[in-house]
Scaffold this motif. Structure first.
Motif, PDB file in Angstrom:
ATOM      1  N   LEU A 154       0.854  -1.185   0.000  1.00 52.62           N
ATOM      2  CA  LEU A 154       0.000   0.000   0.000  1.00 52.62           C
ATOM      3  C   LEU A 154       0.891   1.237   0.000  1.00 52.62           C
ATOM      4  CD1 LEU A 154      -2.999   0.877   0.154  1.00 52.62           C
ATOM      5  CD2 LEU A 154      -2.722   1.035   2.631  1.00 52.62           C
ATOM      6  N   ALA A 202      -2.313   0.233  -4.450  1.00 54.03           N
ATOM      7  CA  ALA A 202      -2.656  -0.963  -3.689  1.00 54.03           C
ATOM      8  C   ALA A 202      -2.519  -2.167  -4.606  1.00 54.03           C
ATOM      9  CB  ALA A 202      -4.079  -0.868  -3.152  1.00 54.03           C
ATOM     10  N   ASP A 237      -6.939  -3.411   4.409  1.00 55.09           N
ATOM     11  CA  ASP A 237      -6.580  -2.053   4.000  1.00 55.09           C
ATOM     12  C   ASP A 237      -6.203  -2.003   2.526  1.00 55.09           C
ATOM     13  OD1 ASP A 237      -7.026  -0.801   6.426  1.00 55.09           O
ATOM     14  OD2 ASP A 237      -4.967  -1.083   7.129  1.00 55.09           O
ATOM     15  N   VAL A 238      -5.422  -2.984   2.092  1.00 51.93           N
ATOM     16  CA  VAL A 238      -4.969  -3.007   0.700  1.00 51.93           C
ATOM     17  C   VAL A 238      -6.133  -3.317  -0.236  1.00 51.93           C
ATOM     18  CG1 VAL A 238      -3.323  -4.010  -0.924  1.00 51.93           C
ATOM     19  CG2 VAL A 238      -2.663  -3.696   1.476  1.00 51.93           C
ATOM     20  N   ARG A 241      -8.511  -0.242  -0.740  1.00 47.43           N
ATOM     21  CA  ARG A 241      -7.979   0.758  -1.666  1.00 47.43           C
ATOM     22  C   ARG A 241      -8.025   0.249  -3.106  1.00 47.43           C
ATOM     23  NH1 ARG A 241      -3.567   4.365  -1.582  1.00 47.43           N
ATOM     24  NH2 ARG A 241      -4.025   4.727   0.635  1.00 47.43           N
ATOM     25  N   SER A 242      -7.826  -1.038  -3.281  1.00 47.27           N
ATOM     26  CA  SER A 242      -7.711  -1.584  -4.633  1.00 47.27           C
ATOM     27  C   SER A 242      -9.045  -1.755  -5.346  1.00 47.27           C
ATOM     28  CB  SER A 242      -7.004  -2.948  -4.583  1.00 47.27           C
ATOM     29  OG  SER A 242      -7.863  -3.954  -4.063  1.00 47.27           O
TER      30      SER A 242
END
Length: 265
Positions: A154, A202, A237-238, A241-242
């Protein structure tokens, strides 16, 4: 005025990573649900949605839900320096690859259109009756990866990772004692990538150890990648975002958006 929390929508055929992400999302106060079918839920149209699932699910729901799904460029691996790939890699077409006269590892760069493996020569690849010749492929010199690791990245930094294979067989474990070497090599890869072959903010990067030393395996979309023994919260989290709303996508990520088909109902 209250705002509904974002929704993590999981593909109908939920896997172990999906279950972990659903739990992690719930602990964070996000809504998480498993899709009942391969269609965008009507009640989520216009909502802030993120998805986790394979390319078929992403293509089925992505456009209607207004998503921007990030994935690395098809030729990312081929653009890295030889010192990081550990073997010669070229981005070409299936028509060109059918002319190979010796063994090579051949794979589609993103979707699993055919088996990614070592082919004895180009004649063993899918023929024109199965796939068009302009299908993009990556052709690599054959090497043997002794140990392979998955890293969730990230904003140019590794957030978490896991071992996932040894000598070609599934072998899931935390990074453990390999962690310092893995992360040191990953920093070199990400630094070189920033100047030679940019990645989305990401993404998943797989690296491994060969008989020649450390080498990059490939990069993949985080929203379609297994987490193995990586920390589910960091993976979340990744993934978020992706695979989020296109309206929230940073300008720097625009070029990494997956082209989503228009689905006719």
């Amino acid at each position: 005025m209250t705002t509904d929390p974002p929704v993590l929508l999981l593909a109908p055929r939920i896997n172990e990573t999906g279950l972990q992400l659903r739990t992690a999302a719930g602990l964070r106060g996000l809504r998480a649900r498993t899709a009942a079918s391969w269609q965008a839920p009507r009640d989520l149209l216009g909502a802030a949605v993120h998805v986790y699932g394979g390319p078929l699910f992403a293509d089925a729901v992505g456009r209607e839900l207004g998503l921007a799904l990030l994935e690395p460029a098809e030729d990312w691996l081929a653009r890295l320096p030889l010192g990081l790939t550990g073997r010669r890699v070229s981005a070409t077409t299936l028509a060109e690859a059918r002319g190979l006269r010796g063994p090579a590892f051949v794979k589609p760069p993103a979707d699993k259109l055919f088996a990614a493996r070592v082919y004895p020569d180009g004649r063993a690849l899918p023929g024109p009756a199965l796939l068009d010749g302009d299908t993009r492929v990556l052709v690599s010199e054959v090497v043997r990866f002794r140990t392979e690791f998955r890293l969730f990245v990230l904003d140019g930094a590794v957030r978490t990772g896991s071992r996932y294979a040894q000598d070609g067989d599934l072998s899931v474990a935390p990074l453990g004692a390999d962690g310092p070497e893995v992360l040191a090599f990953a920093r070199d890869v990400l630094a070189a990538s920033a100047s030679h072959a940019p990645l989305p903010s990401a993404v998943v990067v797989d690296v491994g150890r060969t008989d020649r030393g450390w080498a990059v395996v490939e990069a993949n979309a985080a929203w379609a990648s297994g987490g193995y023994a990586a920390d589910p919260g960091e993976v979340l989290d990744v993934v978020l975002r992706s695979s989020g709303p296109a309206a929230q996508l940073p300008v720097a990520d625009w070029t990494f958006r997956r082209e989503l088909p228009e689905v006719v109902r």
